[in-house]
Design a protein around this motif. Structure first.
Motif, short mmCIF file in Angstrom:
data_model
loop_
_atom_site.label_atom_id
_atom_site.label_comp_id
_atom_site.label_asym_id
_atom_site.label_seq_id
_atom_site.Cartn_x
_atom_site.Cartn_y
_atom_site.Cartn_z
N TYR A 10 -3.27 13.96 -1.69
CA TYR A 10 -3.28 12.65 -2.32
C TYR A 10 -1.88 12.23 -2.78
CZ TYR A 10 -8.29 12.14 -2.09
OH TYR A 10 -9.57 11.99 -1.64
N ALA A 11 -1.06 13.19 -3.20
CA ALA A 11 0.31 12.86 -3.58
C ALA A 11 1.10 12.35 -2.38
CB ALA A 11 1.00 14.08 -4.19
N ILE A 16 3.44 7.69 0.69
CA ILE A 16 3.45 6.88 1.92
C ILE A 16 3.06 5.43 1.59
CG2 ILE A 16 2.29 6.51 4.12
CD1 ILE A 16 2.15 9.60 4.37
N LEU A 17 2.02 5.24 0.80
CA LEU A 17 1.60 3.89 0.45
C LEU A 17 2.64 3.18 -0.41
CD1 LEU A 17 -2.21 4.40 -0.24
CD2 LEU A 17 -1.12 3.32 1.73
N LEU A 22 6.96 -0.92 -0.82
CA LEU A 22 8.38 -1.27 -1.00
C LEU A 22 8.95 -1.96 0.23
CD1 LEU A 22 9.86 1.80 -2.90
CD2 LEU A 22 9.79 -0.56 -3.67
N ALA A 23 8.58 -1.49 1.41
CA ALA A 23 9.04 -2.12 2.64
C ALA A 23 8.53 -3.56 2.71
CB ALA A 23 8.58 -1.32 3.85
N GLY A 24 7.29 -3.78 2.34
CA GLY A 24 6.73 -5.13 2.32
C GLY A 24 7.42 -6.02 1.31
N PHE A 25 7.74 -5.47 0.16
CA PHE A 25 8.44 -6.23 -0.88
C PHE A 25 9.80 -6.69 -0.39
CE2 PHE A 25 11.58 -6.14 -4.30
CZ PHE A 25 11.08 -7.13 -5.13
#
Length: 52
Positions: A10-11, A16-17, A22-25
């Motif tokens: 989960y970490a 990754i998410l 951040l890439a989308g931002f």
């Protein structure tokens, strides 16, 4: 041991998410800056045509 493996899974997913977010931002910010620059250039062109 199973708890640690599950926690690490989960970490890694969280990291990754977060990277995708951040890439989308930054992509959105870049696209908006380009759009604003284009709009300002068009406004300047329109203002020059009105003056003449």
């Amino acid at each position: 041991m199973a708890f640690l493996g599950s926690f690490l899974q989960y970490a890694i997913i969280m990291v990754i998410l977060a990277a995708i977010a951040l890439a989308g931002f930054f992509a959105g910010k870049k696209l908006r800056e380009n759009k604003d620059t284009k709009a300002a250039a068009e406004a300047d062109t329109a203002a020059e045509h009105e003056v003449k």
